[in-house]
Write an enzyme that holds these catalytic residues in place. Structure first.
Site, PDB file in Angstrom:
ATOM      1  N   LYS A 139      37.356  50.630  58.384  1.00  0.00           N
ATOM      2  CA  LYS A 139      38.689  50.121  58.081  1.00  0.00           C
ATOM      3  C   LYS A 139      39.260  49.529  59.356  1.00  0.00           C
ATOM      4  O   LYS A 139      39.426  50.224  60.355  1.00  0.00           O
ATOM      5  CB  LYS A 139      39.587  51.225  57.541  1.00  0.00           C
ATOM      6  CG  LYS A 139      41.005  50.738  57.278  1.00  0.00           C
ATOM      7  CD  LYS A 139      41.846  51.742  56.540  1.00  0.00           C
ATOM      8  CE  LYS A 139      43.252  51.196  56.349  1.00  0.00           C
ATOM      9  NZ  LYS A 139      44.126  52.166  55.683  1.00  0.00           N
ATOM     10  N   LYS A 184      48.404  50.436  64.387  1.00  0.00           N
ATOM     11  CA  LYS A 184      47.392  51.405  63.963  1.00  0.00           C
ATOM     12  C   LYS A 184      46.087  51.258  64.739  1.00  0.00           C
ATOM     13  O   LYS A 184      45.035  51.715  64.305  1.00  0.00           O
ATOM     14  CB  LYS A 184      47.177  51.289  62.448  1.00  0.00           C
ATOM     15  CG  LYS A 184      48.447  51.587  61.628  1.00  0.00           C
ATOM     16  CD  LYS A 184      48.162  51.778  60.136  1.00  0.00           C
ATOM     17  CE  LYS A 184      49.430  52.206  59.386  1.00  0.00           C
ATOM     18  NZ  LYS A 184      49.168  52.515  57.954  1.00  0.00           N
ATOM     19  N   GLU A 207      30.411  54.448  62.594  1.00  0.00           N
ATOM     20  CA  GLU A 207      31.303  55.099  61.618  1.00  0.00           C
ATOM     21  C   GLU A 207      30.526  55.464  60.351  1.00  0.00           C
ATOM     22  O   GLU A 207      30.724  56.525  59.761  1.00  0.00           O
ATOM     23  CB  GLU A 207      32.472  54.165  61.257  1.00  0.00           C
ATOM     24  CG  GLU A 207      33.511  53.996  62.351  1.00  0.00           C
ATOM     25  CD  GLU A 207      34.488  55.174  62.416  1.00  0.00           C
ATOM     26  OE1 GLU A 207      34.330  56.126  61.640  1.00  0.00           O
ATOM     27  OE2 GLU A 207      35.405  55.136  63.260  1.00  0.00           O
ATOM     28  N   LYS A 259      36.796  47.487  54.727  1.00  0.00           N
ATOM     29  CA  LYS A 259      38.149  47.022  54.413  1.00  0.00           C
ATOM     30  C   LYS A 259      38.771  46.360  55.628  1.00  0.00           C
ATOM     31  O   LYS A 259      38.720  46.969  56.696  1.00  0.00           O
ATOM     32  CB  LYS A 259      38.975  48.228  53.981  1.00  0.00           C
ATOM     33  CG  LYS A 259      40.433  47.953  53.753  1.00  0.00           C
ATOM     34  CD  LYS A 259      41.142  49.231  53.454  1.00  0.00           C
ATOM     35  CE  LYS A 259      42.603  48.928  53.223  1.00  0.00           C
ATOM     36  NZ  LYS A 259      43.391  50.113  53.075  1.00  0.00           N
ATOM     37  N   SER A 289      45.351  43.482  49.926  1.00  0.00           N
ATOM     38  CA  SER A 289      46.560  42.824  49.450  1.00  0.00           C
ATOM     39  C   SER A 289      46.757  41.419  50.025  1.00  0.00           C
ATOM     40  O   SER A 289      47.137  40.499  49.300  1.00  0.00           O
ATOM     41  CB  SER A 289      47.774  43.697  49.772  1.00  0.00           C
ATOM     42  OG  SER A 289      47.852  43.953  51.163  1.00  0.00           O
ATOM     43  N   TYR A 323      42.886  43.697  43.517  1.00  0.00           N
ATOM     44  CA  TYR A 323      44.073  43.508  42.683  1.00  0.00           C
ATOM     45  C   TYR A 323      43.810  42.460  41.601  1.00  0.00           C
ATOM     46  O   TYR A 323      44.623  42.284  40.700  1.00  0.00           O
ATOM     47  CB  TYR A 323      45.273  43.122  43.565  1.00  0.00           C
ATOM     48  CG  TYR A 323      45.525  44.178  44.628  1.00  0.00           C
ATOM     49  CD1 TYR A 323      46.192  45.362  44.307  1.00  0.00           C
ATOM     50  CD2 TYR A 323      45.034  44.029  45.928  1.00  0.00           C
ATOM     51  CE1 TYR A 323      46.373  46.352  45.258  1.00  0.00           C
ATOM     52  CE2 TYR A 323      45.209  45.019  46.886  1.00  0.00           C
ATOM     53  CZ  TYR A 323      45.877  46.173  46.541  1.00  0.00           C
ATOM     54  OH  TYR A 323      46.040  47.161  47.483  1.00  0.00           O
TER      55      TYR A 323
HETATM   56  C1  PBG Z   1      47.019  53.165  54.466  1.00  0.00           C
HETATM   57  C2  PBG Z   1      46.457  52.134  53.570  1.00  0.00           C
HETATM   58  C3  PBG Z   1      46.633  50.762  53.740  1.00  0.00           C
HETATM   59  C4  PBG Z   1      45.975  50.127  52.686  1.00  0.00           C
HETATM   60  C5  PBG Z   1      45.407  51.122  51.890  1.00  0.00           C
HETATM   61  N1  PBG Z   1      45.708  52.359  52.461  1.00  0.00           N
HETATM   62  C6  PBG Z   1      47.426  50.006  54.749  1.00  0.00           C
HETATM   63  C7  PBG Z   1      47.389  50.405  56.147  1.00  0.00           C
HETATM   64  O1  PBG Z   1      46.388  50.929  56.658  1.00  0.00           O
HETATM   65  O2  PBG Z   1      48.395  50.198  56.788  1.00  0.00           O
HETATM   66  C8  PBG Z   1      45.937  48.648  52.502  1.00  0.00           C
HETATM   67  C9  PBG Z   1      45.467  48.106  51.208  1.00  0.00           C
HETATM   68  C10 PBG Z   1      45.789  46.686  50.987  1.00  0.00           C
HETATM   69  O3  PBG Z   1      46.270  45.960  51.881  1.00  0.00           O
HETATM   70  O4  PBG Z   1      45.552  46.231  49.868  1.00  0.00           O
HETATM   71  N2  PBG Z   1      46.540  54.433  54.359  1.00  0.00           N
END
Ligand code: PBG
Length: 325
Positions: free
Chosen positions: A195, A217, A233, A248, A274, A313
Site C-alpha cells: 500500500k 502517511k 512486504e 494499492k 477512489s 468502485y
Molecule cells: C485507510 C484507507 C484508505 C483507503 C482504504 N483504506 C486511505 C488512506 O490510506 O488514507 C483508500 C481507498 C481508496 O482511495 O479508494 N485505512
C-alpha cells in the site's frame, strides 16, 4: 514476411480465440460506505455514483450486487466526528455501526462474501491509521492490540475477510494469532501488502472525512519510488499468514501487481482506488473519454498484470455491462 502478427487479429472470432485474459464479474469486489442513522444516502461529490448508505440501504445495495453476480463487498464505516478519538475507541464497540452493518449484510445475504476494513483512521480524531503520540509519531506496536480488538469484533459480526489497510509492521501475524486464539481459524486475511503513500486516495478520504489532521502517511505507507520493497512486504505477509496479497493503488502500480504475482504463490488483489475512479468519471463527464470502454480496458489491465481479483468502485457498472453482453 513470414510472420504477420496482424493475421491473428483479422476478425473478432479469431481475436476471441487468441484472447489471453478475461474479465468476469467473479473477479470483482465492490467497496461500499455505510453511515450512521436513518437519513437517506449521501452522494460523495468526488466519487460520482458512490454514496454513504444508511444501514438498510447498504443491505439493499448488497442484494443488488449479489444479484448481478458480484461475489464480495468490502465495507468501510463513515463515522461522525463525535465518535472519533485518539484511541479509536469506537472501533472496539461491538454494538457500533460497523459490526451491525457486517451482521445485517451477512444475515440477509449469507452467501455474499463480506470483507471488512481494519485500520484506525475511520475512528481516529487524528485521521491516522495508527496511534499518534505527542510528537506526531505513529506508534506501531501500541497500535497492534487496537487493530486486533476491531478485528475480533468484525469476525464476531460475521466478516469473511479481514482487510488490514493500516500498514503497521507485524499486523498480519498479530491479527492471525488473535483470530486463531478466539477460534476464528476460518476468517481470512487479505493483507494490504503493498500500500503506497499515494495521492490517489483523496476522494476516499472525502467519503470518510478521514484525511490526516497533521502530517502524512509516509512513515507507514510505501514510497511510490519502490518496487523491490513490495516483495519484502509480500514475503512478510505470507510468512505471517496472509491468505491474499493486495496492491494499492492499482493503475499506477501495475508493475507491482506483476512482480507480486511472479514472486508469490498467494492470490493477488488489485485495489483500483477512489482517485482512479474519479479521474475516469471526471473525464467522462467532460466528454473527453468513453467511460464504459475506458473502465473495461482498465479493469482488464489488472487481469493482464496478474491480479486474481479487483476491488473497484466500478464493480456494479462493470457487472451490469458484462451481464448485458
Ligand atoms: C485507510 C484507507 C484508505 C483507503 C482504504 N483504506 C486511505 C488512506 O490510506 O488514507 C483508500 C481507498 C481508496 O482511495 O479508494 N485505512
Amino acid at each position: 514476411m513470414l510472420s504477420r502478427p496482424r493475421r491473428n487479429r483479422k476478425n473478432q472470432a479469431l481475436r476471441d480465440l487468441i484472447c489471453e485474459n478475461h474479465l468476469t464479474t467473479k473477479d470483482l469486489i465492490a467497496p461500499l460506505f455505510v453511515k450512521e442513522g436513518n437519513d437517506p444516502r449521501e452522494p460523495i461529490a468526488s466519487m460520482p455514483g458512490q454514496f454513504r448508505y444508511n444501514l438498510q440501504e447498504l443491505v439493499d445495495e448488497c442484494g443488488r450486487l449479489q444479484e448481478l453476480g458480484i461475489p464480495c463487498v468490502s465495507l468501510f464505516p463513515a463515522l461522525s466526528d463525535d465518535l472519533k478519538d485518539k484511541k479509536a475507541t469506537e472501533s472496539a464497540n461491538a454494538q457500533g455501526l460497523f459490526p451491525r452493518a457486517i451482521q445485517a449484510v451477512k444475515e440477509k445475504y449469507p452467501d455474499l462474501l463480506v470483507m471488512s476494513d481494519v485500520a484506525m483512521d475511520p475512528y481516529s480524531s487524528d485521521g491516522h491509521d495508527g496511534l499518534v503520540n505527542e510528537r506526531g509519531d505513529i506508534l506501531n506496536d501500541e497500535t497492534l492490540p487496537i487493530l486486533a480488538e476491531m478485528t475480533l469484533i468484525q469476525a464476531q459480526a460475521g466478516s469473511d475477510i479481514i482487510g488490514p489497510s493500516d500498514m503497521m509492521d507485524g499486523r498480519v501475524g498479530h491479527l492471525r494469532e488473535a483470530l486463531d486464539n478466539k477460534g476464528y481459524t476460518n476468517t481470512s486475511i487479505m493483507a494490504y501488502t503493498a500500500k503506497y503513500a499515494s495521492s490517489f486516495y483523496g476522494p476516499f478520504r472525502d467519503a470518510l472525512e478521514s484525511a490526516p489532521k497533521s502530517g502524512d502517511k509516509k512513515t507507514y505507507q510505501m514510497d511510490p519510488s519502490n518496487g523491490e520493497e513490495a516483495l519484502r512486504e509480500a514475503k512478510l505477509d505470507a510468512e505471517e499468514g496472509a491468505d491474499i496479497l493486495m496492491v494499492k493503488p492499482g493503475l499506477p502500480y501495475l508493475d507491482v501487481i506483476y512482480r507480486l504475482k511472479s514472486h508469490s504463490d498467494l492470490p493477488i488483489a488489485a485495489y483500483n482506488v477512489s482517485g482512479e475512479y474519479a479521474m475516469i468519471k471526471a473525464a467522462a463527464e467532460k466528454g473527453w473519454l468513453d467511460e464504459e470502454k475506458v473502465m473495461m480496458e482498465m479493469l482488464l489491465s489488472f487481469k493482464r498484470a496478474g491480479a486474481d481479483m479487483i476491488l473497484t468502485y466500478f464493480a456494479k457498472d462493470a457487472a451490469s455491462l458484462l451481464a448485458s453482453r
